[in-house]
Design an enzyme around this catalytic site. Structure first.
Site, short mmCIF file in Angstrom:
data_model
loop_
_atom_site.label_atom_id
_atom_site.label_comp_id
_atom_site.label_asym_id
_atom_site.label_seq_id
_atom_site.Cartn_x
_atom_site.Cartn_y
_atom_site.Cartn_z
N SER A 116 0.86 -1.23 0.14
CA SER A 116 0.07 -0.17 -0.18
C SER A 116 0.82 1.42 0.00
CB SER A 116 -0.92 0.04 1.11
OG SER A 116 -0.16 0.05 2.39
N THR A 169 -39.25 26.88 -10.54
CA THR A 169 -39.72 25.33 -10.11
C THR A 169 -40.00 24.73 -11.32
OG1 THR A 169 -42.08 25.86 -9.81
CG2 THR A 169 -40.61 26.13 -7.83
N HIS A 170 -39.54 23.48 -11.39
CA HIS A 170 -39.74 22.66 -12.71
C HIS A 170 -39.09 23.36 -13.90
CE1 HIS A 170 -42.91 20.60 -10.48
NE2 HIS A 170 -43.06 21.72 -10.03
N SER A 224 -12.91 25.93 -28.18
CA SER A 224 -13.35 24.61 -29.11
C SER A 224 -12.22 24.48 -30.07
CB SER A 224 -14.64 24.77 -29.82
OG SER A 224 -14.72 24.07 -30.91
N LYS A 235 -16.68 29.25 -29.91
CA LYS A 235 -17.02 28.68 -28.67
C LYS A 235 -16.43 29.13 -27.17
CE LYS A 235 -19.61 25.86 -27.95
NZ LYS A 235 -19.65 24.54 -27.85
N GLU A 268 -18.27 22.45 -15.55
CA GLU A 268 -18.55 20.95 -15.97
C GLU A 268 -17.79 20.03 -15.24
OE1 GLU A 268 -19.62 20.83 -20.28
OE2 GLU A 268 -18.74 22.65 -20.21
N TYR A 328 -9.29 -6.48 12.71
CA TYR A 328 -8.76 -5.99 11.33
C TYR A 328 -8.75 -7.27 10.47
CZ TYR A 328 -5.19 -4.23 8.09
OH TYR A 328 -4.81 -3.90 6.89
N LYS A 339 -8.06 3.95 2.60
CA LYS A 339 -7.25 5.12 2.46
C LYS A 339 -7.38 5.78 0.82
CE LYS A 339 -3.88 3.06 4.76
NZ LYS A 339 -4.82 2.18 5.17
N1 ARG Z 1 -1.23 -1.26 5.11
C1 ARG Z 1 -1.83 -1.73 6.21
C2 ARG Z 1 -3.12 -1.14 5.90
O1 ARG Z 1 -3.32 -0.06 5.20
C3 ARG Z 1 -1.39 -1.71 7.28
C4 ARG Z 1 -1.88 -2.69 8.43
C5 ARG Z 1 -1.66 -3.94 8.19
N2 ARG Z 1 -1.46 -4.90 9.00
C6 ARG Z 1 -1.69 -6.22 8.83
N3 ARG Z 1 -1.83 -7.19 9.83
N4 ARG Z 1 -1.28 -6.70 7.68
O2 ARG Z 1 -4.41 -1.42 6.41
#
Ligand code: ARG
Length: 460
Positions: free
Chosen positions: A22, A154-155, A276, A282, A289, A316, A324
């Site tokens: 990650s 409205t509408h 454009s 244009k 947008e 976990y 993230k």
């Molecule tokens: N890179 C992991 C995350 O973002 C960190 C936690 C990892 N923990 C584990 N037991 N693999 O969630």
């Protein structure tokens, strides 16, 4: 080399490393990861869990790493598993055995939960002032055009008279709620998860209050399983961003409509439009947008987080690593959109005469005409409504408006009409009369715009 090497007889399959890693997403939390570790190391030393000299060395070594990362002298290894492993590996490379003591009484599970909270706290600290800056610009422009009469719709049909300032203040209200939602989410996020360990706390004599104090949290988590598996704060912030994007998208939709030649209510500054490749005439509102378009990805981020979480058993699970990328994208996108939107609103020209012409042409004073019969001539509202409807039909037949229709035509439909009707349907009077709180009377708009500006001043 992996931190968890001991248990394994083989190196991980090289082709799976990128999938599992990650680092490309979480390296942006380097600062928070390191500051979290500094606080942890300090508390470990104070509690005598590690020797005070080692605690000192760890803290100094961590701060050196932070300095080197931020100055660019220490590049982050793109092959590292995540930012936590990278920092610990680098610390051990620099300090030897002392570095290996940092992770005492800690797991990456409580560490990552901490880092995310610290990082997102910092992001909100930048985002909320930017939202306030947007509200400020809207309120200033509202003050400037408090009396610019325009049709309210409205509408998408012209309905009743409002002012351009009143219309802009509607967005101030939405965005003020967004700010308060972000602030509220931050209060719930203000909890230290560190000390939950992998899932079941630890037998070391931690002082969690002390770590919380060092990191500026007002509370510590009360359940270790919840602490490492809670990502409500990611979902909440993604929702805050998604709803704010909905508001920006609606505003941008109106900007796009208003600068079309069908409306021509506003003119966007050239600096915020594009041309454009083929049509020389244009001038396109691409930025507005794009903001409208980018709302979709933020909704996707929110859906992603909710869906990722919904089937997870405690505590976990690696699925949670996906949190993230989504919440960062949601907040990055919102921030990205605010950057062009603020100056675009600041510089746009309001074509007051076009607003006025649209207001004059759409029978938006028909309700006021009916109200005149009710208030001044004692006609029951339902009858007044019918008579005015017939008047509008007559105007359309003759190519007139209620203002230009001769009194004889009025009286042919209802003999109670007199000259007074013309002042009752005067657009400026129709707006100025709507004085109850929340109404579009120019004096109200000025007062409300000033209130918004004062509120921003106080909370700045
Ligand atoms: N890179 C992991 C995350 O973002 C960190 C936690 C990892 N923990 C584990 N037991 N693999 O969630």
């Amino acid at each position: 080399m992996k931190l968890w090497k001991g248990r394994f007889q083989k190196e991980p399959d090289p082709k799976t490393n990128d999938f599992n890693s990650s680092i490309s997403v979480d390296s942006r939390m380097a600062r928070q990861d390191i500051l979290g570790s500094v606080a942890h190391a300090k508390m470990l030393g104070e509690q005598g869990i590690i020797a005070p000299e080692e605690s000192e060395k760890l803290q100094a070594g961590l701060l050196d790493i932070l300095r080197d990362i931020e100055s660019g002298t220490l590049p982050i290894d793109p092959d590292a598993e995540d930012i936590h492993t990278f920092v610990e590996g680098e610390l051990t490379a620099r300090l030897g055995d002392t570095g290996k003591r940092l992770h005492t009484a800690r797991s990456r599970n409580d560490q990552v939960a901490l880092d995310a909270r610290l990082y997102l706290r910092d992001v909100c600290g930048e985002l909320v002032p930017q939202l306030r800056a947007l509200i400020r610009v809207l309120a200033r422009r509202a003050l400037e055009h408090a009396d610019a009469v325009m049709p309210g719709y409205t509408h998408m049909q012209r309905a009743q008279p409002v002012t351009f300032g009143h219309h802009l203040l509607a967005y101030c209200e939405m965005l003020l709620r967004d700010v308060s939602r972000f602030e509220d989410a931050q209060k719930r996020m203000d909890v230290l998860p560190l000390g939950a360990g992998a899932l079941a706390g630890t037998t070391y004599p931690l002082d969690r209050q002390r770590t919380a104090e060092l990191l500026g949290f007002s509370q510590v988590s009360r359940n270790s399983l919840d602490a490492v598996s809670d990502r409500d704060f990611c979902a909440e912030l993604a929702f805050c961003a998604a709803l704010t994007m909905t508001h920006l998208s609606r505003l941008c939709e109106e900007l796009v409509l208003w600068c079309s030649w069908e409306f021509r209510f506003i003119e966007l500054d050239d600096a915020f439009c594009t041309g454009s490749s083929i049509m020389p005439q244009k001038k396109n509102p691409d930025l507005a947008e794009l903001i409208r378009g980018k709302s979709g990805r933020v909704f996707g981020d929110l859906m992603g987080i909710l869906t990722m979480l919904k089937g997870l058993p405690l505590a976990y699970n690696k699925d949670m690593q996906e949190d993230k990328e989504a919440v960062f994208d949601a907040l990055d996108t919102l921030k990205l959109c605010l950057t062009p939107l603020i100056p675009m609103l600041e510089t746009l020209t309001v074509r007051r005469e076009a607003l006025r012409a649209a207001a004059a042409g759409g029978f938006i004073n028909a309700t006021d005409c009916a109200d005149y019969l009710v208030a001044q001539k004692g006609v029951p509202f339902r009858d007044a409504y019918r008579i005015t409807g017939e008047l509008v039909a007559r105007c359309i037949q003759l190519g007139e408006t209620l203002e230009t229709l001769p009194l004889a035509e009025y009286q042919a439909l209802c003999p109670l009409f007199d000259e007074g009707v013309y002042s009752a349907i005067d657009l400026d009077r129709c707006v100025a009369g709507r004085t109850a709180v929340g109404g579009p009377a120019p004096d109200n708009v000025r007062r409300e715009a000033r209130r918004v500006l004062d509120e921003l001043e106080e909370s700045a």
